[in-house]
Design a protein around this motif. Structure first.
Motif, PDB file in Angstrom:
ATOM      1  N   THR A  44      -5.056  14.540 -10.204  1.00 13.88           N
ATOM      2  CA  THR A  44      -6.429  14.250  -9.829  1.00 13.88           C
ATOM      3  C   THR A  44      -6.863  12.952 -10.498  1.00 13.88           C
ATOM      4  O   THR A  44      -6.351  12.576 -11.546  1.00 13.88           O
ATOM      5  CB  THR A  44      -7.378  15.393 -10.228  1.00 13.88           C
ATOM      6  N   GLY A  45      -7.799  12.278  -9.871  1.00 13.61           N
ATOM      7  CA  GLY A  45      -8.274  11.023 -10.428  1.00 13.61           C
ATOM      8  C   GLY A  45      -7.187   9.965 -10.472  1.00 13.61           C
ATOM      9  O   GLY A  45      -6.932   9.363 -11.515  1.00 13.61           O
ATOM     10  N   TRP A  46      -6.559   9.687  -9.335  1.00 12.34           N
ATOM     11  CA  TRP A  46      -5.425   8.773  -9.270  1.00 12.34           C
ATOM     12  C   TRP A  46      -5.765   7.398  -9.847  1.00 12.34           C
ATOM     13  O   TRP A  46      -5.032   6.857 -10.668  1.00 12.34           O
ATOM     14  CB  TRP A  46      -4.968   8.607  -7.825  1.00 12.34           C
ATOM     15  N   LEU A  47      -6.868   6.833  -9.394  1.00 12.81           N
ATOM     16  CA  LEU A  47      -7.218   5.470  -9.799  1.00 12.81           C
ATOM     17  C   LEU A  47      -7.699   5.389 -11.239  1.00 12.81           C
ATOM     18  O   LEU A  47      -7.758   4.298 -11.808  1.00 12.81           O
ATOM     19  CB  LEU A  47      -8.295   4.908  -8.863  1.00 12.81           C
ATOM     20  N   GLY A  48      -8.014   6.516 -11.837  1.00 16.00           N
ATOM     21  CA  GLY A  48      -8.424   6.533 -13.233  1.00 16.00           C
ATOM     22  C   GLY A  48      -7.306   6.941 -14.179  1.00 16.00           C
ATOM     23  O   GLY A  48      -7.526   7.096 -15.379  1.00 16.00           O
ATOM     24  N   SER A  49      -6.091   7.107 -13.640  1.00 11.15           N
ATOM     25  CA  SER A  49      -4.949   7.523 -14.445  1.00 11.15           C
ATOM     26  C   SER A  49      -4.059   6.329 -14.751  1.00 11.15           C
ATOM     27  O   SER A  49      -3.724   5.543 -13.854  1.00 11.15           O
ATOM     28  CB  SER A  49      -4.151   8.592 -13.697  1.00 11.15           C
ATOM     29  N   THR A  50      -3.665   6.186 -16.000  1.00 11.61           N
ATOM     30  CA  THR A  50      -2.774   5.089 -16.371  1.00 11.61           C
ATOM     31  C   THR A  50      -1.384   5.245 -15.771  1.00 11.61           C
ATOM     32  O   THR A  50      -0.642   4.271 -15.660  1.00 11.61           O
ATOM     33  CB  THR A  50      -2.659   4.998 -17.899  1.00 11.61           C
ATOM     34  N   SER A  51      -1.018   6.464 -15.372  1.00 10.17           N
ATOM     35  CA  SER A  51       0.301   6.705 -14.792  1.00 10.17           C
ATOM     36  C   SER A  51       0.315   6.555 -13.277  1.00 10.17           C
ATOM     37  O   SER A  51       1.340   6.174 -12.695  1.00 10.17           O
ATOM     38  CB  SER A  51       0.794   8.109 -15.165  1.00 10.17           C
ATOM     39  N   TRP A  52      -0.825   6.848 -12.607  1.00  9.41           N
ATOM     40  CA  TRP A  52      -0.841   6.909 -11.151  1.00  9.41           C
ATOM     41  C   TRP A  52      -1.628   5.797 -10.486  1.00  9.41           C
ATOM     42  O   TRP A  52      -1.599   5.675  -9.258  1.00  9.41           O
ATOM     43  CB  TRP A  52      -1.405   8.263 -10.697  1.00  9.41           C
ATOM     44  N   ALA A  53      -2.341   4.981 -11.243  1.00  7.63           N
ATOM     45  CA  ALA A  53      -3.159   3.922 -10.634  1.00  7.63           C
ATOM     46  C   ALA A  53      -2.289   2.912  -9.885  1.00  7.63           C
ATOM     47  O   ALA A  53      -2.583   2.553  -8.737  1.00  7.63           O
ATOM     48  CB  ALA A  53      -3.999   3.223 -11.708  1.00  7.63           C
ATOM     49  N   LEU A  54      -1.213   2.443 -10.520  1.00  6.46           N
ATOM     50  CA  LEU A  54      -0.357   1.452  -9.870  1.00  6.46           C
ATOM     51  C   LEU A  54       0.360   2.030  -8.643  1.00  6.46           C
ATOM     52  O   LEU A  54       0.380   1.384  -7.582  1.00  6.46           O
ATOM     53  CB  LEU A  54       0.647   0.887 -10.865  1.00  6.46           C
ATOM     54  N   PRO A  55       0.962   3.242  -8.712  1.00 12.33           N
ATOM     55  CA  PRO A  55       1.539   3.810  -7.491  1.00 12.33           C
ATOM     56  C   PRO A  55       0.522   4.008  -6.374  1.00 12.33           C
ATOM     57  O   PRO A  55       0.856   3.855  -5.190  1.00 12.33           O
ATOM     58  CB  PRO A  55       2.105   5.152  -7.961  1.00 12.33           C
ATOM     59  N   ALA A  56      -0.730   4.322  -6.727  1.00 12.87           N
ATOM     60  CA  ALA A  56      -1.760   4.527  -5.706  1.00 12.87           C
ATOM     61  C   ALA A  56      -2.045   3.233  -4.950  1.00 12.87           C
ATOM     62  O   ALA A  56      -2.098   3.224  -3.714  1.00 12.87           O
ATOM     63  CB  ALA A  56      -3.041   5.071  -6.346  1.00 12.87           C
ATOM     64  N   VAL A  57      -2.224   2.135  -5.678  1.00  9.63           N
ATOM     65  CA  VAL A  57      -2.485   0.864  -4.990  1.00  9.63           C
ATOM     66  C   VAL A  57      -1.225   0.369  -4.292  1.00  9.63           C
ATOM     67  O   VAL A  57      -1.311  -0.363  -3.292  1.00  9.63           O
ATOM     68  CB  VAL A  57      -3.023  -0.199  -5.968  1.00  9.63           C
ATOM     69  N   ALA A  58      -0.048   0.770  -4.771  1.00  4.20           N
ATOM     70  CA  ALA A  58       1.193   0.405  -4.092  1.00  4.20           C
ATOM     71  C   ALA A  58       1.282   1.071  -2.722  1.00  4.20           C
ATOM     72  O   ALA A  58       1.796   0.474  -1.769  1.00  4.20           O
ATOM     73  CB  ALA A  58       2.398   0.782  -4.949  1.00  4.20           C
ATOM     74  N   VAL A  59       0.785   2.287  -2.611  1.00  4.67           N
ATOM     75  CA  VAL A  59       0.749   2.971  -1.316  1.00  4.67           C
ATOM     76  C   VAL A  59      -0.087   2.177  -0.323  1.00  4.67           C
ATOM     77  O   VAL A  59       0.284   2.004   0.846  1.00  4.67           O
ATOM     78  CB  VAL A  59       0.183   4.402  -1.489  1.00  4.67           C
ATOM     79  N   VAL A  60      -1.209   1.657  -0.786  1.00  2.00           N
ATOM     80  CA  VAL A  60      -2.085   0.869   0.087  1.00  2.00           C
ATOM     81  C   VAL A  60      -1.385  -0.419   0.525  1.00  2.00           C
ATOM     82  O   VAL A  60      -1.445  -0.804   1.700  1.00  2.00           O
ATOM     83  CB  VAL A  60      -3.409   0.547  -0.632  1.00  2.00           C
ATOM     84  N   GLY A  61      -0.724  -1.082  -0.404  1.00  3.68           N
ATOM     85  CA  GLY A  61      -0.007  -2.310  -0.055  1.00  3.68           C
ATOM     86  C   GLY A  61       1.106  -2.069   0.937  1.00  3.68           C
ATOM     87  O   GLY A  61       1.286  -2.843   1.890  1.00  3.68           O
ATOM     88  N   ALA A  62       1.867  -0.997   0.753  1.00  2.00           N
ATOM     89  CA  ALA A  62       2.948  -0.680   1.679  1.00  2.00           C
ATOM     90  C   ALA A  62       2.397  -0.321   3.049  1.00  2.00           C
ATOM     91  O   ALA A  62       2.917  -0.762   4.080  1.00  2.00           O
ATOM     92  CB  ALA A  62       3.792   0.466   1.123  1.00  2.00           C
ATOM     93  N   TRP A  63       1.346   0.498   3.079  1.00  2.00           N
ATOM     94  CA  TRP A  63       0.709   0.875   4.350  1.00  2.00           C
ATOM     95  C   TRP A  63       0.253  -0.359   5.120  1.00  2.00           C
ATOM     96  O   TRP A  63       0.410  -0.439   6.340  1.00  2.00           O
ATOM     97  CB  TRP A  63      -0.468   1.788   4.052  1.00  2.00           C
ATOM     98  N   HIS A  64      -0.272  -1.341   4.420  1.00  2.00           N
ATOM     99  CA  HIS A  64      -0.809  -2.530   5.073  1.00  2.00           C
ATOM    100  C   HIS A  64       0.291  -3.403   5.675  1.00  2.00           C
ATOM    101  O   HIS A  64       0.099  -4.000   6.744  1.00  2.00           O
ATOM    102  CB  HIS A  64      -1.623  -3.342   4.067  1.00  2.00           C
ATOM    103  N   ASP A  65       1.452  -3.494   5.024  1.00  2.00           N
ATOM    104  CA  ASP A  65       2.475  -4.458   5.431  1.00  2.00           C
ATOM    105  C   ASP A  65       3.574  -3.883   6.316  1.00  2.00           C
ATOM    106  O   ASP A  65       4.412  -4.641   6.811  1.00  2.00           O
ATOM    107  CB  ASP A  65       3.117  -5.079   4.181  1.00  2.00           C
ATOM    108  N   ILE A  66       3.602  -2.569   6.507  1.00  2.00           N
ATOM    109  CA  ILE A  66       4.638  -1.979   7.354  1.00  2.00           C
ATOM    110  C   ILE A  66       4.553  -2.526   8.776  1.00  2.00           C
ATOM    111  O   ILE A  66       5.573  -2.777   9.429  1.00  2.00           O
ATOM    112  CB  ILE A  66       4.542  -0.443   7.327  1.00  2.00           C
ATOM    113  N   GLY A  67       3.338  -2.737   9.279  1.00  2.00           N
ATOM    114  CA  GLY A  67       3.170  -3.232  10.639  1.00  2.00           C
ATOM    115  C   GLY A  67       3.770  -4.609  10.838  1.00  2.00           C
ATOM    116  O   GLY A  67       4.413  -4.877  11.861  1.00  2.00           O
ATOM    117  N   SER A  68       3.589  -5.500   9.862  1.00  2.00           N
ATOM    118  CA  SER A  68       4.174  -6.839   9.963  1.00  2.00           C
ATOM    119  C   SER A  68       5.695  -6.767   9.965  1.00  2.00           C
ATOM    120  O   SER A  68       6.367  -7.474  10.727  1.00  2.00           O
ATOM    121  CB  SER A  68       3.691  -7.706   8.793  1.00  2.00           C
TER     122      SER A  68
END
Length: 276
Positions: free
Chosen positions: A127-151
């Motif tokens: 819980t609290g992905w973006l507020g976790s020191t362990s999960w914040a970077l993987p969470a934003v990585a999911v967004v980056g991957a989602w955005h670039d798969i189409g290209s």
């Protein structure tokens, strides 16, 4: 060459020169310091962690972007009816503004009430992905991957359209299965597309900024601070252009080194159409 000089070579030269000077916008002071800005950046204790976060983000996102983009391209290319619809649907994230999409993803990751936190988060006990020191970077990585798969998908679709139909027909006549036709006919022809997609994914991953700045601002406790975010903080937030320029030069060298390693390691073989 004129455009290349104005928009690439000249800015790189200016940033390189600035990295050798102490130029404080707030104090309106400047002076030549040589490698002093490098020592200042290292002494702050933020450069090496930011470098590691940048590399880790690249290791998470680049394989996903390339592999999933290839799978989606093969699936869409195999469709007869509705291929255009699916191609458009998968490309829509790449055509959207990443900063705006990051705001929506921030709501999705909102603690307890966000759709991801209340579904996947509860299933895996996070819980609290973006507020976790362990999960914040993987969470934003999911967004980056989602955005670039189409290209990435579009690049592979272009490569699949260049597959020689005579070779594909010959493979069918030889009773080659779907996997054999892909591996021995389609995949070798995707060499140039694969090299280009990997290079673009690498460049985008190493220079990541938008979603991190919007979703976490480099936090919590700098757990998601990458080189681009650190460069912004030093040069824009604190007005220290010298240290910011040093980080910018380091980021440029990192992108060039990673791209060169890819081209030397496997790029030239794949571009020559087929040697795996």
């Amino acid at each position: 060459m004129l455009l290349l000089t104005l928009f690439v070579l000249l800015p790189v030269g200016i940033v390189t020169v600035l990295s050798l000077f102490h130029y404080d916008l707030l104090a309106q002071s400047h002076g030549y310091v040589g490698l002093g800005n490098v020592r200042t950046a290292l002494r702050g204790g933020q450069l090496l962690p930011a470098l590691w976060h940048t590399v880790l983000y690249w290791l998470i996102t680049a394989p996903i972007i390339v592999c999933v983009g290839l799978l989606v391209a093969v699936a869409v290319n195999s469709l007869g009816t509705g291929a255009g619809l699916w191609r458009t649907a998968y490309f829509m994230p790449a055509a959207s503004t990443l900063a705006a999409m990051s705001v929506i993803w921030t709501w999705m990751f909102y603690p307890n009430s966000g759709v991801i936190d209340s579904t996947l988060g509860r299933a895996i006990g996070v819980t609290g992905w973006l507020g976790s020191t362990s999960w914040a970077l993987p969470a934003v990585a999911v967004v980056g991957a989602w955005h670039d798969i189409g290209s990435s998908m579009i690049m592979f679709l272009a490569g699949l359209n260049n597959v020689n139909p005579d070779l594909m027909e010959a493979a069918r006549l030889d009773r080659a299965g779907a996997w054999q036709r892909f591996w021995h006919v389609s995949f070798p022809a995707l060499g140039p597309s694969l090299v280009f997609a990997a290079a673009v994914a690498t460049r985008n991953a190493l220079s990541v900024f938008d979603q991190i700045q919007v979703m976490t601002a480099g936090g919590p406790a700098r757990a998601s601070t990458t080189l681009s975010v650190l460069m912004w903080q030093q040069a824009i937030t604190f007005g220290n252009l010298g240290v910011g320029s040093v980080i910018s030069v380091l980021l440029l060298l990192l992108v060039l080194a990673a791209t060169f390693a890819q081209l030397r390691g496997f790029g030239r073989r794949w571009e020559r159409a087929g040697t795996r």
